[in-house]
Write a protein that holds these residues in place. Sequence first.
Motif, PDB file in Angstrom:
ATOM      1  N   ASP A 138     -16.116 -55.835  24.714  1.00 25.71           N
ATOM      2  CA  ASP A 138     -17.090 -55.343  25.678  1.00 25.71           C
ATOM      3  C   ASP A 138     -18.518 -55.419  25.153  1.00 25.71           C
ATOM      4  O   ASP A 138     -19.429 -54.839  25.730  1.00 25.71           O
ATOM      5  CB  ASP A 138     -16.754 -53.905  26.073  1.00 25.71           C
ATOM      6  CG  ASP A 138     -16.751 -52.969  24.862  1.00 25.71           C
ATOM      7  OD1 ASP A 138     -16.813 -53.476  23.729  1.00 25.71           O
ATOM      8  OD2 ASP A 138     -16.681 -51.740  25.070  1.00 25.71           O
ATOM      9  N   SER A 139     -18.759 -56.119  24.034  1.00 21.20           N
ATOM     10  CA  SER A 139     -20.106 -56.185  23.483  1.00 21.20           C
ATOM     11  C   SER A 139     -20.507 -57.603  23.097  1.00 21.20           C
ATOM     12  O   SER A 139     -21.408 -57.786  22.299  1.00 21.20           O
ATOM     13  CB  SER A 139     -20.218 -55.276  22.252  1.00 21.20           C
ATOM     14  OG  SER A 139     -19.372 -55.743  21.212  1.00 21.20           O
ATOM     15  N   ALA A 140     -19.827 -58.610  23.624  1.00 19.31           N
ATOM     16  CA  ALA A 140     -20.158 -59.987  23.269  1.00 19.31           C
ATOM     17  C   ALA A 140     -21.602 -60.313  23.621  1.00 19.31           C
ATOM     18  O   ALA A 140     -22.309 -60.974  22.861  1.00 19.31           O
ATOM     19  CB  ALA A 140     -19.216 -60.957  23.979  1.00 19.31           C
ATOM     20  N   ARG A 141     -22.061 -59.829  24.761  1.00 23.92           N
ATOM     21  CA  ARG A 141     -23.446 -60.069  25.174  1.00 23.92           C
ATOM     22  C   ARG A 141     -24.420 -59.408  24.198  1.00 23.92           C
ATOM     23  O   ARG A 141     -25.416 -60.015  23.793  1.00 23.92           O
ATOM     24  CB  ARG A 141     -23.648 -59.526  26.588  1.00 23.92           C
ATOM     25  CG  ARG A 141     -25.035 -59.730  27.169  1.00 23.92           C
ATOM     26  CD  ARG A 141     -25.116 -59.064  28.545  1.00 23.92           C
ATOM     27  NE  ARG A 141     -26.438 -59.254  29.114  1.00 23.92           N
ATOM     28  CZ  ARG A 141     -26.678 -59.923  30.240  1.00 23.92           C
ATOM     29  NH1 ARG A 141     -25.685 -60.480  30.891  1.00 23.92           N
ATOM     30  NH2 ARG A 141     -27.898 -60.030  30.708  1.00 23.92           N
ATOM     31  N   GLU A 142     -24.112 -58.195  23.787  1.00 23.97           N
ATOM     32  CA  GLU A 142     -24.989 -57.472  22.871  1.00 23.97           C
ATOM     33  C   GLU A 142     -25.100 -58.169  21.519  1.00 23.97           C
ATOM     34  O   GLU A 142     -26.125 -58.079  20.846  1.00 23.97           O
ATOM     35  CB  GLU A 142     -24.455 -56.050  22.685  1.00 23.97           C
ATOM     36  CG  GLU A 142     -25.327 -55.165  21.821  1.00 23.97           C
ATOM     37  CD  GLU A 142     -24.763 -53.766  21.689  1.00 23.97           C
ATOM     38  OE1 GLU A 142     -24.117 -53.490  20.654  1.00 23.97           O
ATOM     39  OE2 GLU A 142     -24.941 -52.967  22.624  1.00 23.97           O
ATOM     40  N   GLN A 143     -24.054 -58.897  21.141  1.00 22.27           N
ATOM     41  CA  GLN A 143     -24.054 -59.557  19.841  1.00 22.27           C
ATOM     42  C   GLN A 143     -25.056 -60.711  19.767  1.00 22.27           C
ATOM     43  O   GLN A 143     -25.304 -61.228  18.674  1.00 22.27           O
ATOM     44  CB  GLN A 143     -22.660 -60.082  19.519  1.00 22.27           C
ATOM     45  CG  GLN A 143     -21.620 -58.995  19.297  1.00 22.27           C
ATOM     46  CD  GLN A 143     -21.966 -58.124  18.103  1.00 22.27           C
ATOM     47  OE1 GLN A 143     -22.461 -58.613  17.101  1.00 22.27           O
ATOM     48  NE2 GLN A 143     -21.725 -56.832  18.225  1.00 22.27           N
ATOM     49  N   TYR A 144     -25.617 -61.129  20.885  1.00 22.77           N
ATOM     50  CA  TYR A 144     -26.604 -62.214  20.901  1.00 22.77           C
ATOM     51  C   TYR A 144     -27.967 -61.757  21.425  1.00 22.77           C
ATOM     52  O   TYR A 144     -28.901 -62.558  21.465  1.00 22.77           O
ATOM     53  CB  TYR A 144     -26.094 -63.372  21.760  1.00 22.77           C
ATOM     54  CG  TYR A 144     -24.838 -64.024  21.221  1.00 22.77           C
ATOM     55  CD1 TYR A 144     -24.912 -65.111  20.363  1.00 22.77           C
ATOM     56  CD2 TYR A 144     -23.579 -63.544  21.560  1.00 22.77           C
ATOM     57  CE1 TYR A 144     -23.771 -65.713  19.871  1.00 22.77           C
ATOM     58  CE2 TYR A 144     -22.429 -64.126  21.066  1.00 22.77           C
ATOM     59  CZ  TYR A 144     -22.531 -65.213  20.223  1.00 22.77           C
ATOM     60  OH  TYR A 144     -21.401 -65.803  19.708  1.00 22.77           O
ATOM     61  N   HIS A 145     -28.091 -60.502  21.824  1.00 19.75           N
ATOM     62  CA  HIS A 145     -29.304 -60.006  22.465  1.00 19.75           C
ATOM     63  C   HIS A 145     -30.364 -59.709  21.402  1.00 19.75           C
ATOM     64  O   HIS A 145     -30.190 -58.830  20.560  1.00 19.75           O
ATOM     65  CB  HIS A 145     -28.982 -58.749  23.265  1.00 19.75           C
ATOM     66  CG  HIS A 145     -30.009 -58.407  24.282  1.00 19.75           C
ATOM     67  ND1 HIS A 145     -29.976 -57.240  25.021  1.00 19.75           N
ATOM     68  CD2 HIS A 145     -31.131 -59.069  24.714  1.00 19.75           C
ATOM     69  CE1 HIS A 145     -31.006 -57.204  25.848  1.00 19.75           C
ATOM     70  NE2 HIS A 145     -31.723 -58.305  25.672  1.00 19.75           N
ATOM     71  N   ILE A 146     -31.463 -60.443  21.439  1.00 18.47           N
ATOM     72  CA  ILE A 146     -32.527 -60.299  20.447  1.00 18.47           C
ATOM     73  C   ILE A 146     -33.879 -60.162  21.161  1.00 18.47           C
ATOM     74  O   ILE A 146     -33.998 -60.480  22.347  1.00 18.47           O
ATOM     75  CB  ILE A 146     -32.578 -61.507  19.473  1.00 18.47           C
ATOM     76  CG1 ILE A 146     -32.834 -62.805  20.249  1.00 18.47           C
ATOM     77  CG2 ILE A 146     -31.295 -61.591  18.653  1.00 18.47           C
ATOM     78  CD1 ILE A 146     -33.051 -64.023  19.352  1.00 18.47           C
ATOM     79  N   PRO A 147     -34.908 -59.712  20.459  1.00 16.21           N
ATOM     80  CA  PRO A 147     -36.231 -59.574  21.086  1.00 16.21           C
ATOM     81  C   PRO A 147     -36.995 -60.892  21.109  1.00 16.21           C
ATOM     82  O   PRO A 147     -36.835 -61.746  20.230  1.00 16.21           O
ATOM     83  CB  PRO A 147     -36.934 -58.570  20.174  1.00 16.21           C
ATOM     84  CG  PRO A 147     -36.317 -58.793  18.833  1.00 16.21           C
ATOM     85  CD  PRO A 147     -34.888 -59.158  19.090  1.00 16.21           C
ATOM     86  N   LEU A 148     -37.813 -61.069  22.110  1.00 16.38           N
ATOM     87  CA  LEU A 148     -38.865 -62.087  22.119  1.00 16.38           C
ATOM     88  C   LEU A 148     -40.147 -61.385  22.548  1.00 16.38           C
ATOM     89  O   LEU A 148     -40.281 -60.936  23.687  1.00 16.38           O
ATOM     90  CB  LEU A 148     -38.552 -63.229  23.082  1.00 16.38           C
ATOM     91  CG  LEU A 148     -39.703 -64.249  23.213  1.00 16.38           C
ATOM     92  CD1 LEU A 148     -40.009 -64.919  21.876  1.00 16.38           C
ATOM     93  CD2 LEU A 148     -39.399 -65.295  24.282  1.00 16.38           C
ATOM     94  N   ILE A 149     -41.083 -61.306  21.608  1.00 22.09           N
ATOM     95  CA  ILE A 149     -42.351 -60.598  21.810  1.00 22.09           C
ATOM     96  C   ILE A 149     -43.472 -61.583  21.526  1.00 22.09           C
ATOM     97  O   ILE A 149     -43.535 -62.162  20.435  1.00 22.09           O
ATOM     98  CB  ILE A 149     -42.443 -59.377  20.871  1.00 22.09           C
ATOM     99  CG1 ILE A 149     -41.254 -58.435  21.123  1.00 22.09           C
ATOM    100  CG2 ILE A 149     -43.771 -58.662  21.036  1.00 22.09           C
ATOM    101  CD1 ILE A 149     -40.904 -57.584  19.939  1.00 22.09           C
ATOM    102  N   VAL A 150     -44.344 -61.794  22.502  1.00 24.15           N
ATOM    103  CA  VAL A 150     -45.447 -62.747  22.366  1.00 24.15           C
ATOM    104  C   VAL A 150     -46.760 -61.987  22.531  1.00 24.15           C
ATOM    105  O   VAL A 150     -47.001 -61.358  23.567  1.00 24.15           O
ATOM    106  CB  VAL A 150     -45.340 -63.876  23.410  1.00 24.15           C
ATOM    107  CG1 VAL A 150     -46.524 -64.834  23.268  1.00 24.15           C
ATOM    108  CG2 VAL A 150     -44.013 -64.619  23.265  1.00 24.15           C
TER     109      VAL A 150
END
Length: 699
Positions: free
Chosen positions: A562-574
């Motif tokens: 139930d956390s596969a999506r979370e395992q790739y979720h990273i920030p992009l800050i410009v």
Amino acid sequence: MNIPQPVPSPASGGRLGWGWQVKQPPPVRRTEHRQTIFRLPQHPRQPETQSTPSTPSPNSPHKKLTMPSHPPRPIWTLPIIVLTLAALIFAALRIALRAAYPHYFADTHLLPALLTGARFDLKLAIIALAPCLLWWLVPTRRARVATAWLAFALLVAQLGLGIADLAYFGEVSRHIGSDLLNIGGDIGSIIGIALGSRLVYTLAAFAAFAALAYLWQRSVIRIARAPIQGSLKSQIPTIIVLLVGYVFLARGMVFTGKPLNSIDAFNGNGQSQANLTLNGTLVTLQALNDRRQAAPLHYLDDATAQRIAAEHPHPFRYQSSNPPSRKNVIILLLESWSYKYIDALAGNGYRATPHMDALIAQSQVWTNFYAAGQRSIIGIQASLTSVPALPNRQPIGFGLELNNMSRIAELAQQQGYRTLMLQTSNRRSFHIDGVAKAIGFQEYYGKEDVPIIRAYPQDPPPFGWDYDSLMYFGKQISRQPQQPFFAFFFSGTTHEPYARTGKEFDTRPHAETGENGFLNTLQYSDWAIAQFMQYAAQQPWHNNTIYIFMADHTRNEPIRSDSAREQYHIPLIVYHPQWQPEKHPQLASQYDILPTLADWLGIQQPVYTFGRSLAQDHNPPQNNELPLILNHGDDAYILSSNGIAPLTQGSLKTAGFNNAARSSAAQTPNSSAWQQDLQYEQWRIQTADEKLRQNQWAQ
């Protein structure tokens, strides 16, 4: 010898006379004499001369029995002469390659290619001739001649493959590689080409074989027949030195770190210089090995694939319409900065990133941004080349870089930018030094270059100190403030094992593993970024600079269904001092960085990308979105606004994905919209794989 003795003659009454009798040897010696006479042919007795046995007379009947003498040779002579000949052969092929294609290699430098290329050549020679080279360390003459001829046969095979590579290079402007399997099935056509349009190369090959055979007979075989000089005890040190030398050459003359790889052929002078440096035979053998281990990716039937292809004739080509902006770019790739640990984004209350939280309030943020995979090298590949990390395929640094592709630093350099890169680890860690050159960075720095300017409670960790590296990075940028620059920084302190950075950051019980240790180093890394930004704000280049902050991947944790999506979720800050803050909800990934930079910098040539430009995200959110591929080693997840699921059913955990979509209103992976997304991404993946296998990605 038996000397005749004078004896009394009967005719002389027992006195000594002129009758001579020869005293016969005893029977045993007589038998030995007969045996000697039996073995050697009888010849008429010749008058004695002043010649000696060691210098026989020209007229001596024993002249034919004299065997040619082979003076003893040191045990190292045979392997050294063979390796020298191999290096000379490959150097000659490299010179011939440059002479055969002068237009392609017009901007290359021959001497550096020969010097660096010798490392590849000797690596190949050591590996290919290993059975012979190892046998020659045994202090015996047995089978030395036979193994010398075996080495000749192996070297001829390499020479032949090198000449075939030379002939093929003009077809596709690269080494033959795994294409050998594609063309090897039609022997008739190959023979026709060899005796037709490539007749010159065929004749040159046979001439080279004949010349090598003559040289081999006159040098190598003569040495192989010679006795080995010295006693066994005296040879042991030499044998040990040769073994160490073999290992050193097999590693490509690299003492520590990763062995020599094709990525090391890049020195910042582009792909043509790398192709000249590389050993075509070695490239081909490595590609064949990789090709045997990985079949083409195929997910769709031909009819479905053709239908989608007709709707998307140029799926990976992107051309910016913006004029050159001359803006500076600084990318900070942050080790393991998961989205969930940044309070201004996820709101989980970790209180580990107060400085980044403040910066986010002034920046443009993509809240649905994802890593391309779970390894740093994949994050670098996706961000700086936008070439997809496909299932069961090697990333950049392990052969992918030999393909024609868009390389952001190279593109920036072509528009007058100064390009530099720094990673906090050792320069050669994970082949990043070669990757930096392959992507086009003119300057590259590592942990060895960074002075430690802050007191720490421990020695530098394996992945370096972020603060000291960032400050050094800023000063390197400031050395030439008048020229626009493209700068890339890869942090490392937040990599396990988590180092002790100081009491002020140890707000949790510290450990080298686990979440507490990570959060302590995350606080330190966040502070280090704030110090860098304070320094940058005082520099003349600050107001014209785009700052991009993103993670390489999330912090590695056990993947739950139930956390596969979370395992790739990273920030992009410009952040740009003159841009207004904004949040973008569109689905995006690291593959989007290169086309976005093409717009922000105004790159004047097409780029080839697996992503899309985020500069177009002022349009309605879903108008420009693409499904994403999230690499998972031998497999992958597909993520879209309609759900997330494995690339191939049954290969990865699938439970719980119905709740993984971006909003509660999103359809489940069983919907028709999801099936459309899945098919489209499967088509993109198998099309990209086909193009990369044929070196047609940038076409």
